[in-house]
Design a protein around this motif. Structure first.
Motif, PDB file in Angstrom:
ATOM      1  N   SER A  98       7.681 -18.578  33.609  1.00  0.00           N
ATOM      2  CA  SER A  98       8.661 -17.994  32.680  1.00  0.00           C
ATOM      3  C   SER A  98       7.975 -17.163  31.611  1.00  0.00           C
ATOM      4  N   ILE A 100       5.049 -15.574  31.759  1.00  0.00           N
ATOM      5  CA  ILE A 100       4.557 -14.312  32.333  1.00  0.00           C
ATOM      6  C   ILE A 100       5.706 -13.338  32.536  1.00  0.00           C
ATOM      7  N   LEU A 101       6.836 -13.842  33.093  1.00  0.00           N
ATOM      8  CA  LEU A 101       7.961 -12.951  33.381  1.00  0.00           C
ATOM      9  C   LEU A 101       8.602 -12.426  32.105  1.00  0.00           C
ATOM     10  N   ILE A 103       7.055 -11.770  29.303  1.00  0.00           N
ATOM     11  CA  ILE A 103       6.187 -10.685  28.817  1.00  0.00           C
ATOM     12  C   ILE A 103       6.450  -9.403  29.594  1.00  0.00           C
ATOM     13  N   ILE A 104       6.627  -9.521  30.926  1.00  0.00           N
ATOM     14  CA  ILE A 104       6.867  -8.331  31.739  1.00  0.00           C
ATOM     15  C   ILE A 104       8.223  -7.733  31.405  1.00  0.00           C
ATOM     16  N   ILE A 105       9.242  -8.603  31.275  1.00  0.00           N
ATOM     17  CA  ILE A 105      10.614  -8.118  31.146  1.00  0.00           C
ATOM     18  C   ILE A 105      10.862  -7.470  29.786  1.00  0.00           C
ATOM     19  N   ASN A 107       9.152  -5.276  28.487  1.00  0.00           N
ATOM     20  CA  ASN A 107       8.815  -3.854  28.571  1.00  0.00           C
ATOM     21  C   ASN A 107       9.728  -3.063  29.493  1.00  0.00           C
ATOM     22  N   LEU A 108      10.700  -3.726  30.124  1.00  0.00           N
ATOM     23  CA  LEU A 108      11.561  -3.016  31.072  1.00  0.00           C
ATOM     24  C   LEU A 108      12.629  -2.219  30.340  1.00  0.00           C
TER      25      LEU A 108
ATOM     26  N   HIS B  10      18.188  -9.734  33.013  1.00  0.00           N
ATOM     27  CA  HIS B  10      16.764  -9.993  33.182  1.00  0.00           C
ATOM     28  C   HIS B  10      16.443 -11.461  32.860  1.00  0.00           C
ATOM     29  N   ILE B  14      14.954 -14.566  35.357  1.00  0.00           N
ATOM     30  CA  ILE B  14      13.882 -15.550  35.125  1.00  0.00           C
ATOM     31  C   ILE B  14      14.395 -16.954  35.391  1.00  0.00           C
TER      32      ILE B  14
END
Lengths: 189, 120
Positions: A98, A100-101, A103-105, A107-108, B10, B14
């Motif tokens: 969660s 890691i995701l 952090i990625i999300i 920037n989307l 989003h 998750i």
């Protein structure tokens, strides 16, 4: 704004359904909740303008998949209320994934942003050529059949292989170590 | 707050993905594990389709009235992936049925203890 509210409501229902699938132990309720889950998914796809995906999900995901699961659940014994296994490592894994995701999300681009990079590269040409060159109004069909025909061929091969695997598994009567073990167990009785 | 409703898809991605993984790892029942795999796949599908959405756009079917269309490319990818996902779960269900035929149970710990007994 209406679209966003409907989307919020449907996605929240999806999360609630997932929670109840996690909680229940009865097999037939799991199968019924999975059917409801896929039906909610096809409603979400219609709301997000993906009508072809919604067709496929309603026919294949909600139809055939649920039928297969009902047929399997009819042959299986009722689920037992066993306690969860591997609880501690899976909590650590879930928290790490969660983080890691998230952090990625962060920037989307936001939902429905027309200037997101995904909308700017190949797709304008696909839309234009579909109209002027191929004269096919449904762009999804056009990409599936003409631009990416080999992809669809690969998909067909995958389904064929899976069908062969299912037939080989369901018709095999080979006596392996496990089956011998089962015979021993029956003799003991 | 207004940004939150845009980011909800989003976040749900998750939660669904981690929830599917959690069901696969922690549940003992093999049929429930197959269902967890299906949830894990569906999380990715919903995420891809919500990336393709354009506000004020319509479905990618060309008409004279519309001036903006959603992105058709993720739709095509997900169309392929849904069918492959159903093939995967069919294979998983066949495996579960075969396990039940051999062990007469589909709970993981019971199969483990039966295996340990047969090794002696």
């Amino acid at each position: 704004m209406n679209f966003l509210l409907i989307n919020f409501f449907l996605i929240s229902l999806l999360l609630v359904t997932t929670f109840f699938i996690f909680k229940t132990t009865s097999l037939i309720s799991i199968v019924a909740l999975t059917g409801a889950f896929t039906l909610l998914c096809s409603a979400i796809y219609v709301n997000l303008d993906a009508v072809d995906v919604a067709f496929t999900e309603a026919a294949v995901g909600s139809g055939i998949s649920t039928i297969l699961m009902v047929m399997a659940a009819a042959k299986l014994p009722e689920g037992k209320k066993n306690k969860l296994i591997n609880l501690f490592p899976s909590i650590i894994l879930a928290v790490a994934i969660s983080l890691i995701l998230i952090i990625i999300i962060a920037n989307l681009p936001l939902l429905g942003d027309p200037n997101a990079p995904i909308h700017l590269h190949v797709v304008p040409e696909y839309l234009k050529e579909s109209k002027d060159f191929f004269h096919i109004p449904n762009v999804v069909t056009n990409i599936l059949a003409s631009y990416r025909g080999f992809d669809t061929l690969g998909e067909t091969i995958v389904i064929f292989t899976a069908g062969l695997g299912v037939i080989a598994l369901l018709t095999s009567n080979t006596l392996n170590r496990k089956t011998n073990f089962k015979k021993n167990k029956k003799n003991e009785r | 707050m207004s940004n939150f409703i845009y980011f909800w898809n989003h976040f749900a991605f998750i939660l669904l993905m981690v929830g599917g993984l959690f069901i696969i790892i922690t549940s003992q029942n093999y049929l429930k594990k197959v269902v967890g795999l299906a949830i894990f796949q569906t999380a990715v599908f919903v995420f891809f389709v919500s990336l393709a959405k354009v506000l004020d756009g319509t479905a990618p079917i060309l008409t004279k009235m519309a001036n903006a269309y959603s992105n058709p490319l993720p739709h095509v990818l997900i169309l392929t992936a849904i069918v492959v996902g159903v093939a995967t779960s069919a294979l998983g269900l066949a495996l579960v049925l075969q396990i039940y035929k051999n062990y007469e149970t589909i709970e993981e710990k019971e199969i483990e203890s039966l295996e340990l007994k047969s090794d002696k």
